[in-house]
Design a protein around this motif. Sequence first.
Motif, PDB file in Angstrom:
ATOM      1  N   SER A   1      38.344  43.377  25.076  1.00 24.09           N
ATOM      2  CA  SER A   1      38.114  44.622  24.526  1.00 24.09           C
ATOM      3  C   SER A   1      36.832  45.137  24.453  1.00 24.09           C
ATOM      4  CB  SER A   1      38.784  44.669  23.047  1.00 24.09           C
ATOM      5  OG  SER A   1      37.819  44.044  22.158  1.00 24.09           O
TER       6      SER A   1
ATOM      7  N   SER B   1      35.005  46.348  21.677  1.00 27.21           N
ATOM      8  CA  SER B   1      34.805  46.021  20.279  1.00 27.21           C
ATOM      9  C   SER B   1      33.001  45.640  20.130  1.00 27.21           C
ATOM     10  CB  SER B   1      35.425  45.231  19.550  1.00 27.21           C
ATOM     11  OG  SER B   1      35.164  43.868  19.867  1.00 27.21           O
TER      12      SER B   1
ATOM     13  N   PRO C   1      38.316  53.876  27.704  1.00 27.71           N
ATOM     14  CA  PRO C   1      37.355  53.677  26.801  1.00 27.71           C
ATOM     15  C   PRO C   1      37.479  55.003  25.827  1.00 27.71           C
ATOM     16  CG  PRO C   1      36.563  54.341  28.855  1.00 27.71           C
ATOM     17  CD  PRO C   1      37.895  54.089  29.124  1.00 27.71           C
ATOM     18  N   ARG C   2      36.955  54.879  24.813  1.00 29.98           N
ATOM     19  CA  ARG C   2      36.955  55.973  23.868  1.00 29.98           C
ATOM     20  C   ARG C   2      35.286  56.915  24.241  1.00 29.98           C
ATOM     21  NH1 ARG C   2      37.668  54.687  17.745  1.00 29.98           N
ATOM     22  NH2 ARG C   2      37.268  56.979  17.819  1.00 29.98           N
TER      23      ARG C   2
ATOM     24  N   LYS D   1      28.483  57.765  24.892  1.00 29.20           N
ATOM     25  CA  LYS D   1      28.306  57.366  23.593  1.00 29.20           C
ATOM     26  C   LYS D   1      26.838  57.151  23.316  1.00 29.20           C
ATOM     27  CE  LYS D   1      32.339  54.075  23.914  1.00 29.20           C
ATOM     28  NZ  LYS D   1      32.570  54.436  25.383  1.00 29.20           N
TER      29      LYS D   1
ATOM     30  N   ILE E   1      30.689  56.845  18.119  1.00 28.91           N
ATOM     31  CA  ILE E   1      31.449  57.568  18.856  1.00 28.91           C
ATOM     32  C   ILE E   1      31.952  58.900  18.087  1.00 28.91           C
ATOM     33  CG2 ILE E   1      33.992  57.826  20.068  1.00 28.91           C
ATOM     34  CD1 ILE E   1      33.755  54.679  20.429  1.00 28.91           C
TER      35      ILE E   1
ATOM     36  N   SER F   1      34.244  57.892  11.393  1.00 24.62           N
ATOM     37  CA  SER F   1      35.599  57.294  11.380  1.00 24.62           C
ATOM     38  C   SER F   1      35.484  56.742   9.830  1.00 24.62           C
ATOM     39  CB  SER F   1      35.751  56.204  12.219  1.00 24.62           C
ATOM     40  OG  SER F   1      34.769  55.210  12.128  1.00 24.62           O
TER      41      SER F   1
ATOM     42  N   ASN G   1      30.267  47.971  18.926  1.00 24.00           N
ATOM     43  CA  ASN G   1      30.761  49.429  19.184  1.00 24.00           C
ATOM     44  C   ASN G   1      31.279  49.923  17.813  1.00 24.00           C
ATOM     45  OD1 ASN G   1      31.885  51.739  20.391  1.00 24.00           O
ATOM     46  ND2 ASN G   1      33.173  50.499  21.633  1.00 24.00           N
TER      47      ASN G   1
ATOM     48  N   ASP H   1      32.560  52.450  16.114  1.00 21.79           N
ATOM     49  CA  ASP H   1      33.960  53.228  15.893  1.00 21.79           C
ATOM     50  C   ASP H   1      35.043  52.722  16.555  1.00 21.79           C
ATOM     51  OD1 ASP H   1      32.481  54.940  14.049  1.00 21.79           O
ATOM     52  OD2 ASP H   1      31.497  55.709  15.803  1.00 21.79           O
ATOM     53  N   ASN H   2      34.845  51.299  17.173  1.00 19.01           N
ATOM     54  CA  ASN H   2      35.966  50.758  18.129  1.00 19.01           C
ATOM     55  C   ASN H   2      36.322  49.313  17.709  1.00 19.01           C
ATOM     56  OD1 ASN H   2      38.319  51.270  19.755  1.00 19.01           O
ATOM     57  ND2 ASN H   2      36.751  50.600  21.566  1.00 19.01           N
ATOM     58  N   SER H   3      36.124  49.101  16.543  1.00 20.23           N
ATOM     59  CA  SER H   3      35.982  47.490  16.242  1.00 20.23           C
ATOM     60  C   SER H   3      37.052  47.412  15.008  1.00 20.23           C
ATOM     61  CB  SER H   3      34.558  46.918  15.999  1.00 20.23           C
ATOM     62  OG  SER H   3      34.667  45.687  15.749  1.00 20.23           O
ATOM     63  N   THR H   4      37.963  46.326  15.022  1.00 18.31           N
ATOM     64  CA  THR H   4      38.420  45.843  13.913  1.00 18.31           C
ATOM     65  C   THR H   4      37.569  44.529  13.583  1.00 18.31           C
ATOM     66  OG1 THR H   4      40.855  46.555  14.447  1.00 18.31           O
ATOM     67  CG2 THR H   4      40.635  44.697  13.057  1.00 18.31           C
TER      68      THR H   4
END
Length: 275
Positions: free
Chosen positions: A41, A43, A162-163, A177, A195, A198, A219, A221-224
Amino acid sequence: MASDASTKSGGVLETIKTVVYALLIAGLFRSLLFQPFWIPSGSMKDTLLIGDFLFVNKFAYGYSYASCPSIPAVGIDAKKICAVFDGENKRLFGSEPERGDVVVFRHPVTGADFIKRVVGLPGDKVQMKNGVLHINGTAVKLEHGGVFTETMAPQGPQGGLPRCENGPVGQGGQCEKTRLIETLPGGVSHSILNIDNSFVDNTGVFSVPQGHYFFVGDNRDNSTDSRVTQSRGGVGFVPYENLIGRADRVMFSSAGRSMFAFWTWRSDRFFKAIE
């Protein structure tokens, strides 16, 4: 003189023995020293890209139940295989991670392998304010690092898109980004991406318990990661025993859906040190 049949039988037996020994050695190597890991991923962009391949240094932090192989999809569970080592949050030949290390660990609930960066050590207080990481009440140092760009196209075997901060972007367009250089207490510097605004850009104060660590993805704004508690589907605090090892270097990288698609190989990332 031995018959042809017995000679062939002996040759087959030797071949089987060789394969078995090779598998045992490979299993020992994987269990004790290094574990292969593909980045699935985005992230950890742009430190790690989808399709990066690396070996996780297992002896960096010593050994626990998490050092055993775990493949949930086929029912191989490290906690069952090495249950004798589980439950006391301790490690054999253990040493502690340093702030800024990039670490592969077992998710405390699902058992899945995650890779993130250590930002919070036991006893730390961690908080996000307007997208800025604060550790023990002090904002980390941030500097402008330019713009990270990538093509809007399916990425890796999963084919995810991708975002983009400059989105929406059509297929084949340039996805952008903002890149920032973050310096953690202790001096480790690395790039992070932004990004948008959030819900994880502003959090309460997380007090890291003893024997646990706080992880975030680069990353942001794109990570759990640890910014979301386990009860809400996140990672939460990660116990010491759940660490698998430290990621030190990208060995190979492919931007395509298969490692055999040589025209998608990223040769500039081969043997690249992870910062």
